[in-house]
Design a protein around this motif. Structure first.
Motif, short mmCIF file in Angstrom:
data_model
loop_
_atom_site.label_atom_id
_atom_site.label_comp_id
_atom_site.label_asym_id
_atom_site.label_seq_id
_atom_site.Cartn_x
_atom_site.Cartn_y
_atom_site.Cartn_z
N ALA A 17 11.14 19.35 17.52
CA ALA A 17 10.64 20.23 17.72
C ALA A 17 9.15 20.99 17.14
O ALA A 17 8.35 21.56 17.35
N SER A 18 9.04 20.80 16.32
CA SER A 18 7.69 21.13 14.89
C SER A 18 6.39 20.20 15.81
O SER A 18 5.38 20.66 16.24
N LEU A 19 7.08 18.60 15.95
CA LEU A 19 6.23 17.54 16.69
C LEU A 19 5.65 18.19 17.76
O LEU A 19 4.03 18.15 18.16
N ARG A 20 5.49 18.88 18.48
CA ARG A 20 6.11 19.45 20.06
C ARG A 20 5.33 20.53 19.90
O ARG A 20 3.97 20.08 20.52
N VAL A 21 5.09 21.56 18.82
CA VAL A 21 4.86 22.64 18.51
C VAL A 21 2.67 22.21 17.83
O VAL A 21 1.64 22.55 18.40
N ILE A 22 3.32 20.90 17.12
CA ILE A 22 1.82 20.04 16.54
C ILE A 22 1.14 20.11 17.63
O ILE A 22 -0.56 20.07 18.23
N ARG A 23 1.14 19.43 18.92
CA ARG A 23 0.83 19.00 20.10
C ARG A 23 0.15 19.71 21.08
O ARG A 23 -0.31 20.26 21.58
#
Length: 233
Positions: A17-23
């Motif tokens: 989920a954190s990686l999705r927010v970064i993208r």
């Protein structure tokens, strides 16, 4: 150098989920560098169980998933090195870690971490930047360490998910302290923080903002909202 400072929801123990927010933030603006909050990747929860379960080494394959993102990403994370743990901000370019800063001034509740002992600087867009993390800002020596190494911009990943009474008490004190560091060193300062609520008793109000070398706030994400502010330094 165009910097995007990101005010994010708090995410605990969900790296995907954190990686999705970064993208999502990377797709939202044309910037050279994206700044995210303290321990954002795995979530700032400094119990031994959370830290041991979620800590990652800097060469973890997880960070390679940021390959293809154009901006340099400065990302708060829980780092493991051998049997030690650090509150770290990793500098990631195209999925490759090119450097890191480890928080040097730890609050009493962070005894699970080992303190860092250096203030590296990094180049981006023709500027040199260094990093302090959250509580570091209360100590002039941390910002001075970055300035002494040639830093022109100070990045401050923070995590102020606080008890409600403390959150509102501190809401405007954070920037007052950061302004002192900017004026002392002559550096620009960018902070990134979380927002939202954790249960019934904690709330994150930020601030995520930019301060100029005179200590003046030039841009800020509204309290209680996710979003990004961009400044060209």
């Amino acid at each position: 150098m165009r910097i995007g400072a990101c005010q994010t929801p708090e995410i605990l123990g969900d790296v995907d989920a954190s990686l999705r927010v970064i993208r999502e933030f990377a797709d939202a603006g044309d910037v050279d560098l994206l700044l995210f909050p303290e321990c954002f990747l795995q979530g700032y929860l400094v119990t031994e169980q959370h830290v041991r379960e979620h800590a990652l080494e800097l060469d973890s394959a997880v960070l390679t998933e940021l390959a293809g993102i154009r901006p340099t990403v400065v990302l708060g994370m829980i780092e493991r090195e051998g049997d030690r743990y650090f509150n770290t901000a990793a500098v990631v370019r195209d999925g490759r870690v090119v450097g890191r800063y480890r928080k040097t001034f730890l609050v009493p509740g962070e005894s699970v971490f080992t303190a860092g002992d250096d203030y590296p600087v990094f180049e981006c867009g023709g500027m040199l930047f260094g990093i302090n993390i959250c509580y570091d800002a209360q100590f002039p020596a941390a910002a001075a360490g970055v300035a002494a190494n040639g830093g022109q911009v100070l990045l401050l990943p923070a995590q102020n998910m606080m008890r409600r009474d403390k959150a509102f008490e501190w809401q405007h004190r954070h920037n007052a302290i950061r302004a002192e560091r900017a004026r002392e060193t002559g550096m620009w300062l960018a902070s990134a923080d979380v927002t939202g609520e954790r249960g019934d008793d904690r709330i994150g109000l930020g601030p995520t903002c930019f301060l100029n070398p005179a200590g003046e706030v030039i841009a800020q994400v509204p309290a209680g909202r996710s979003g990004m502010v961009v400044a060209e330094i």
